[in-house]
Write an enzyme that holds these catalytic residues in place. Sequence first.
Site, PDB file in Angstrom:
ATOM      1  N   LYS A  43      71.541 -28.852 -27.216  1.00  0.00           N
ATOM      2  CA  LYS A  43      72.613 -29.712 -27.766  1.00  0.00           C
ATOM      3  C   LYS A  43      73.534 -30.211 -26.643  1.00  0.00           C
ATOM      4  O   LYS A  43      73.825 -31.392 -26.556  1.00  0.00           O
ATOM      5  CB  LYS A  43      73.471 -28.938 -28.799  1.00  0.00           C
ATOM      6  CG  LYS A  43      72.690 -28.344 -29.948  1.00  0.00           C
ATOM      7  CD  LYS A  43      73.590 -27.630 -30.933  1.00  0.00           C
ATOM      8  CE  LYS A  43      74.252 -26.376 -30.385  1.00  0.00           C
ATOM      9  NZ  LYS A  43      73.330 -25.273 -30.034  1.00  0.00           N
ATOM     10  N   ARG A  46      79.365 -25.040 -38.311  1.00  0.00           N
ATOM     11  CA  ARG A  46      78.364 -23.984 -38.184  1.00  0.00           C
ATOM     12  C   ARG A  46      78.308 -23.110 -39.419  1.00  0.00           C
ATOM     13  O   ARG A  46      77.520 -22.158 -39.454  1.00  0.00           O
ATOM     14  CB  ARG A  46      78.760 -23.067 -37.030  1.00  0.00           C
ATOM     15  CG  ARG A  46      77.964 -23.315 -35.798  1.00  0.00           C
ATOM     16  CD  ARG A  46      78.447 -22.337 -34.767  1.00  0.00           C
ATOM     17  NE  ARG A  46      78.615 -23.078 -33.570  1.00  0.00           N
ATOM     18  CZ  ARG A  46      77.963 -22.828 -32.451  1.00  0.00           C
ATOM     19  NH1 ARG A  46      77.183 -21.821 -32.358  1.00  0.00           N
ATOM     20  NH2 ARG A  46      78.138 -23.583 -31.417  1.00  0.00           N
ATOM     21  N   ARG A  85      69.458 -20.113 -18.158  1.00  0.00           N
ATOM     22  CA  ARG A  85      70.511 -21.143 -18.069  1.00  0.00           C
ATOM     23  C   ARG A  85      71.574 -20.773 -17.029  1.00  0.00           C
ATOM     24  O   ARG A  85      71.988 -19.634 -16.916  1.00  0.00           O
ATOM     25  CB  ARG A  85      71.195 -21.329 -19.416  1.00  0.00           C
ATOM     26  CG  ARG A  85      72.440 -22.216 -19.286  1.00  0.00           C
ATOM     27  CD  ARG A  85      72.975 -22.724 -20.563  1.00  0.00           C
ATOM     28  NE  ARG A  85      73.273 -21.687 -21.511  1.00  0.00           N
ATOM     29  CZ  ARG A  85      73.619 -21.934 -22.766  1.00  0.00           C
ATOM     30  NH1 ARG A  85      73.679 -23.182 -23.187  1.00  0.00           N
ATOM     31  NH2 ARG A  85      73.884 -20.955 -23.584  1.00  0.00           N
ATOM     32  N   ARG A 142      76.588 -17.753 -18.237  1.00  0.00           N
ATOM     33  CA  ARG A 142      77.575 -17.489 -19.285  1.00  0.00           C
ATOM     34  C   ARG A 142      77.533 -16.025 -19.714  1.00  0.00           C
ATOM     35  O   ARG A 142      76.449 -15.451 -19.771  1.00  0.00           O
ATOM     36  CB  ARG A 142      77.292 -18.391 -20.498  1.00  0.00           C
ATOM     37  CG  ARG A 142      78.184 -19.601 -20.554  1.00  0.00           C
ATOM     38  CD  ARG A 142      77.763 -20.615 -21.560  1.00  0.00           C
ATOM     39  NE  ARG A 142      77.538 -20.137 -22.922  1.00  0.00           N
ATOM     40  CZ  ARG A 142      77.235 -20.925 -23.946  1.00  0.00           C
ATOM     41  NH1 ARG A 142      77.141 -22.232 -23.755  1.00  0.00           N
ATOM     42  NH2 ARG A 142      77.030 -20.436 -25.145  1.00  0.00           N
ATOM     43  N   ARG A 197      73.706 -14.110 -31.842  1.00  0.00           N
ATOM     44  CA  ARG A 197      73.896 -15.564 -32.052  1.00  0.00           C
ATOM     45  C   ARG A 197      72.777 -16.137 -32.915  1.00  0.00           C
ATOM     46  O   ARG A 197      73.013 -16.977 -33.783  1.00  0.00           O
ATOM     47  CB  ARG A 197      73.955 -16.288 -30.692  1.00  0.00           C
ATOM     48  CG  ARG A 197      75.280 -16.048 -29.980  1.00  0.00           C
ATOM     49  CD  ARG A 197      75.160 -16.269 -28.480  1.00  0.00           C
ATOM     50  NE  ARG A 197      74.924 -17.640 -28.104  1.00  0.00           N
ATOM     51  CZ  ARG A 197      74.525 -18.009 -26.883  1.00  0.00           C
ATOM     52  NH1 ARG A 197      74.317 -17.115 -25.941  1.00  0.00           N
ATOM     53  NH2 ARG A 197      74.345 -19.291 -26.614  1.00  0.00           N
TER      54      ARG A 197
END
Length: 217
Positions: free
Chosen positions: A15, A90, A129, A162, A173
Amino acid sequence: MKTNIILMGPPGAGKGTQAKLIIAAYKLPHISTGDMFREAMKNETPLGLKAKSYIDQGHLVPDDVTIGIVEERLNQDDCKGGFLLDGFPRTIPQAEALDKMMEKMHRSIDLVIDVETPKEELIRRISGRRVCKACGAPYHVDTMKPKVDGVCDICGGELIQRKDDNVSALTTRLEHYEHETKPLLDYYANKGNLVTVDGSKEKDDLFLDVSSLIRGE
Ligand code: AP5
């Protein structure tokens, strides 16, 4: 052209990566609740301190807090011509609150893009990431490397991992996505503005698909 847009999808679907391409091409303000929370956490504001206890463990920030910051942001002048919501709504209560905000503004959501990506690919993307500490631009250690190792191509900032990109937080998550966010797909399908795109495509190919949707082609 569609201008009131929501980007949806599980953690790691891409996203944020698509959002950066969309805002550069279509000059829409990027409203990422994740980025807003991370900025508040960096500055150690009361919102940031509250959000941190949820985010670092992979939990959702409570609806009342999240809805409040989005409403305030959508009322700013730069959103008058449209916006790109990334990571909001969400939950069903967030979607209902957004409908009320739109009604008050005499506007409506005209496109919901669901970036559908297989679970094994989400895990691969999240574990590799890296993000820019300064501007938040996402990279990947294998598939989206910066030109200079550890340095952001866009602003020269340092690339970091992160805190919520670890196995335990990611599992939480993904569970929140399954139980709280996925029901929104039916919510928007029933309204007739949901389109699903194939998030496993290479980012520039995916952006071509996303662009066609935004241009209404
Ligand atoms: P948020 O920042 O929104 O995180 P997320 O939804 O978990 O999404 P990610 O940022 O992890 O992934 P992404 O889909 O943006 O993928 P990306 O482009 O980076 O939210 C963080 C937290 O804040 C939440 O967990 C929650 O606690 C809280 N929060 C936020 N909004 C909330 C809300 N509304 N309510 C309550 N709480 C909220 O890409 C991932 C990786 O893949 C990168 O390495 C990238 O380089 C790579 N990649 C991207 N696209 C491709 C591609 N096409 N091919 C190959 N690699 C790719």
